[in-house]
Every structure is written in C-alpha cells, then in structure tokens.
Design an enzyme around this catalytic site. Sequence first.
Site, PDB file in Angstrom:
ATOM      1  CB  THR A  94      -1.004   0.258   0.920  1.00  0.00           C
ATOM      2  OG1 THR A  94      -1.421  -1.126   1.459  1.00  0.00           O
ATOM      3  CG2 THR A  94      -2.040   0.940   1.113  1.00  0.00           C
ATOM      4  CB  CYS A 141     -33.285  16.192   6.416  1.00  0.00           C
ATOM      5  SG  CYS A 141     -35.319  16.485   6.432  1.00  0.00           S
ATOM      6  CE  LYS A 153     -34.260  13.041  -2.599  1.00  0.00           C
ATOM      7  NZ  LYS A 153     -33.975  12.021  -1.630  1.00  0.00           N
TER       8      LYS A 153
HETATM    9  N1  NAD Z   1      -1.698  -7.159   6.450  1.00  0.00           N
HETATM   10  C1  NAD Z   1      -3.138  -6.261   6.075  1.00  0.00           C
HETATM   11  O1  NAD Z   1      -3.347  -7.164   6.344  1.00  0.00           O
HETATM   12  C2  NAD Z   1      -3.204  -5.867   4.683  1.00  0.00           C
HETATM   13  C3  NAD Z   1      -3.911  -5.614   4.074  1.00  0.00           C
HETATM   14  C4  NAD Z   1      -3.550  -4.947   2.585  1.00  0.00           C
HETATM   15  C5  NAD Z   1      -2.595  -4.618   2.407  1.00  0.00           C
HETATM   16  N2  NAD Z   1      -1.312  -4.414   3.420  1.00  0.00           N
HETATM   17  C6  NAD Z   1      -0.478  -3.225   2.540  1.00  0.00           C
HETATM   18  O2  NAD Z   1       1.005  -4.753   2.096  1.00  0.00           O
HETATM   19  C7  NAD Z   1       1.890  -4.413   3.085  1.00  0.00           C
HETATM   20  C8  NAD Z   1       2.556  -5.503   3.214  1.00  0.00           C
HETATM   21  O3  NAD Z   1       2.157  -5.567   4.653  1.00  0.00           O
HETATM   22  P1  NAD Z   1       2.535  -7.225   5.238  1.00  0.00           P
HETATM   23  O4  NAD Z   1       0.765  -7.083   6.574  1.00  0.00           O
HETATM   24  O5  NAD Z   1       2.416  -8.244   4.521  1.00  0.00           O
HETATM   25  O6  NAD Z   1       3.385  -6.377   6.068  1.00  0.00           O
HETATM   26  P2  NAD Z   1       4.217  -7.458   6.880  1.00  0.00           P
HETATM   27  O7  NAD Z   1       5.110  -6.362   8.011  1.00  0.00           O
HETATM   28  O8  NAD Z   1       3.692  -8.659   7.913  1.00  0.00           O
HETATM   29  O9  NAD Z   1       5.421  -7.749   5.872  1.00  0.00           O
HETATM   30  C9  NAD Z   1       6.745  -7.087   5.070  1.00  0.00           C
HETATM   31  C10 NAD Z   1       7.749  -8.002   4.808  1.00  0.00           C
HETATM   32  O10 NAD Z   1       8.458  -7.764   3.643  1.00  0.00           O
HETATM   33  C11 NAD Z   1       9.888  -7.652   4.144  1.00  0.00           C
HETATM   34  N3  NAD Z   1      10.731  -7.255   4.014  1.00  0.00           N
HETATM   35  C12 NAD Z   1      11.232  -5.625   4.470  1.00  0.00           C
HETATM   36  N4  NAD Z   1      11.627  -5.457   3.133  1.00  0.00           N
HETATM   37  C13 NAD Z   1      12.438  -6.084   2.310  1.00  0.00           C
HETATM   38  C14 NAD Z   1      13.714  -5.966   0.873  1.00  0.00           C
HETATM   39  N5  NAD Z   1      13.665  -5.123   1.606  1.00  0.00           N
HETATM   40  N6  NAD Z   1      13.499  -7.124   1.074  1.00  0.00           N
HETATM   41  C15 NAD Z   1      12.981  -8.592   0.983  1.00  0.00           C
HETATM   42  N7  NAD Z   1      11.864  -8.412   2.137  1.00  0.00           N
HETATM   43  C16 NAD Z   1      11.792  -7.208   2.580  1.00  0.00           C
HETATM   44  C17 NAD Z   1       9.777  -7.655   6.083  1.00  0.00           C
HETATM   45  O11 NAD Z   1      10.082  -9.015   6.601  1.00  0.00           O
HETATM   46  C18 NAD Z   1       8.693  -8.657   6.004  1.00  0.00           C
HETATM   47  O12 NAD Z   1       8.777  -9.845   6.706  1.00  0.00           O
HETATM   48  C19 NAD Z   1       1.490  -2.629   2.983  1.00  0.00           C
HETATM   49  O13 NAD Z   1       2.425  -1.962   2.514  1.00  0.00           O
HETATM   50  C20 NAD Z   1       0.477  -2.936   3.603  1.00  0.00           C
HETATM   51  O14 NAD Z   1       0.285  -2.003   4.204  1.00  0.00           O
HETATM   52  C21 NAD Z   1      -1.746  -4.641   4.214  1.00  0.00           C
END
Ligand code: NAD
Length: 421
Positions: free
Chosen positions: A126, A274, A332
């Site tokens: 994201t 309203c 509206k």
């Molecule tokens: N968790 C959710 O429910 C969710 C849902 C939709 C979108 N997102 C988005 O997706 C993205 C990931 O979220 P997440 O919850 O999986 O995060 P997370 O922190 O669980 O996982 C991220 C992973 O990336 C790894 N990482 C960091 N730097 C790295 C690099 N240079 N090379 C390789 N690996 C690396 C970390 O070690 C970690 O395992 C974020 O941007 C988050 O906002 C999360």
Amino acid sequence: MIAVIGLGFVGLTTGLGLAHRTGQPVFAYDADEYKRELYKSKQIPFYEPQLQEHLELYEGNRFIVCDTMVETVAQADIIFICVGTPSSSSGETDLGDLRRAVIACLDALAQLSQPQHYPVFVIKSTVPASTTTDVIQPLLQGRGYRIGENIGLASNPEFLREGSAWHDFVQPDRIIIGELDPIGAQRLKELYVNFGVPIHCVSAHTAEFVKYASNALLATMISFANELSMIAKRIGSINIPQVFHLLHEDKRWQGHPAKMTDYVFPGCGFGGYCLPKDTLSLYAHAEQYGHEAVMLKAVLQVNEDIKSHIVEQIAAAVLPEETIGILGLSFKPESDDVRGAVSRDIIGLLLKRGYSRIVAYDPLAMDNFRSAYGLPIEYADSVEEVVERSQVITIITAWRDFKDKKNLYNGKKIIDGRHFL
Ligand SMILES: NC(=O)c1ccc[n+]([C@@H]2O[C@H](COP(=O)([O-])OP(=O)(O)OC[C@H]3O[C@@H](n4cnc5c(N)ncnc54)[C@H](O)[C@@H]3O)[C@@H](O)[C@H]2O)c1
C-alpha cells in the site's frame, strides 16, 4: 514465472494464492533469514487461517522460498513487491523497505547473464498515490530501463483482511491494475483471468488511491459510530448498540449495489431540508452536553469546502464577462425542493466573486428557487438554452435529463458537479 518479494501477511498469501490459482511456480524471498528458514520448514511466524495447509501443500514445489534475490528474480516475468510500508514518525509513509526491495531486485537482475526480457514490477504494497510513478519508476529508469520498452511497471493494491486473508485473496471482490504500460497490464490480466472476478485497468494513481479510499472509509465509519456513542453517553438513556442495529435496518444498506453507494460518492455537497439542519442540530446538541463532536463539525466544514472547490473550478474556466450556465437548482433530482440547496450556495459564492452573468435551468424547481432566494440571475426555458447562452456549464443536480442530453455539451467547458456524465 512469478517472484514475490516480502513474505509477511500479504506476500505469503499472494505467493501461495498465486501458486494455488494459477498453477505457476512462485519464487519467494524475504530479507529476514529467520522467516525464510521457517517457511522452508513449513512453519508460519503468525496465525492466519488456511495458510498453513497451503504452505504444506506447495512449499518446495510450486512455492519456492529462495535464499537470494538473484535466484528469486532469475526466471520471473512478474515481480510482486509486498514489503511493509509503515508510518514514519511524522505520519508519512516510510518507503524505505519498498525502495530497498526494488533496488535489490534491480541489482539482482543486473547480475544475471541472461535476464528475463521485459520483467514486470508490480507494487502490491500500500503506497500513497503517485509513488509508483514518482518513486519507483525513476529507480527503474536510473538503471537504464524504459517503461513500455524493456520493463513493465504496475500498481496492484491488495484488499485482503487479516483473519480471512486466504479467502479474500483467492476470491477477491475485484482486481485493480494501475496500468503504466500495456504489456505489463496485459500480463497481469492473463495472470488473474482464472480468478473469474472483474479486472479493472485504471491509472496507477487511481489504483493506489482506491486502497486508501477503502481503508479511510472504514476508519471513518468506525469513528463516526464511536463519536455517536460518546454523544449518546453524555445525553444518557440511549441504547447505542440498539441505535446502530436499527440504523442497519435502513434498506439503503441492502441490495446490490446497495443504495448507500449513492451517498458514498463525490459530488458538490449535500443539501435539502434535513441533512444540513440535522447534522448541525446534533453537533449543537452534543455541545450543550459538553462534547465537541469533531467529526460532525468536519462533516459540515467539508460540505462548505466542496462548494468553494466547485466555485474555484468554475472561476478557472470562465472570464468575469462570460456567462455561467447552471443546470439543476433543486437539492436532488425528482424534487422541486430548494431548501438548503447547494445551487443557492454555489450561485451565491459566484455572485460574491463578481460573476454577474449566470443563467440557470431546472426541470421543476425554478419557480421555488426564484421566490425563495430572489438572486439576480436569469432563468432559461431548457437545457438547450443554457448551453446556447453559456461559456461554461456546471451541473449541480443530477437530473436524468442532463445526462441524456450530454451530446449537447460537446465543445463546451463543463463542470460535472455530480460526476455523473
Ligand atoms: N496486513 C494486511 O492486512 C494488509 C492488507 C492489504 C495490504 N497491506 C499492505 O501490504 C504491505 C505488506 O503488509 P504486510 O502486513 O504483509 O507487512 P509485514 O510487515 O507483515 O511483511 C512485510 C515483509 O517484508 C519483508 N521485507 C522488508 N524489507 C524487505 C526487503 N527489502 N526485501 C525483502 N523483504 C523485505 C519483511 O521482512 C516482512 O516479512 C503493506 O504495504 C501493507 O500496508 C496489508
């Protein structure tokens, strides 16, 4: 073949989910060695339903956890970047991991004697709108790549929810592809075609923004409910869960698409008898009980801001001596009620700014508007007359007739205040 970089909730689910749905081998890498070892021994460092069984099923065959980035990207024609994008101390998104991950992929590609022709980078993390074009694209270009010539780039936000990540990934509501080059977008479409859900190709900025719109809406609704619970507590004797259960019985929440979608849609503000008065009343009532309802205050403020925003757009499109056409005066469509109408405020702001040539038309509400407000504007007999006489046309009320006649507006400057053309 597919590469997935970053194996947290999103990356692990994406890697296993793509292995499952596409049957293609997925090469996966996380910078954290401990996590890589765990995955290789079929263990997951967090709980998420259904991931364990799919890791057991696919690890070592369709889902290959690699020890190096070079191994991971060597054969990949699509590289999903799924690293974390946490908040920095100032609240902005920390793109450090994202940058490092992309740079590490590029370093790895540079080490290959026979790199893949036209790898496609896909940003699943994201990220704020414009990150893919303004932060990631320059990194690729800095290595001599040209988007659309020898490399692809796309945004592909993820909407999974923790707790149902597997289900949400393999059966998403829709797939959104933020397209920057046709080959990259096409490759993603082919990858997702078997998911059997709508696939929308939009601009990269739009794709990135949808993800924030989705989460900010959910956050707003939760805080709205909580603000009302605080007001209710002050007033006393209000059963607030009951209030919300009763609210949920409003039929506008039901159906497909639910009628509520009409309300969660941008326009030029709410009006009528309203919504403005009752929101103001609830704000004032809470204040009497010593509670400042900050969301309600912001709701009212935004409703003023959006009208000024429309006026700015009109002002940018028209010279003071030119004529502004206004289509729609009622608050509206299918109504002749002009109480609290947005049209009154927008016309009022235009007159205040010195725009004296305003011609308006409404199928039903012109008499009411004229007698209620007595504003120094002219009234036309038809949409055609407004179009004929105006240099810029602003649609304020979403009357069906204004949409049906959209061919009339060809060649005219048009400000569609309801985004409905
Ligand atoms: N968790 C959710 O429910 C969710 C849902 C939709 C979108 N997102 C988005 O997706 C993205 C990931 O979220 P997440 O919850 O999986 O995060 P997370 O922190 O669980 O996982 C991220 C992973 O990336 C790894 N990482 C960091 N730097 C790295 C690099 N240079 N090379 C390789 N690996 C690396 C970390 O070690 C970690 O395992 C974020 O941007 C988050 O906002 C999360």
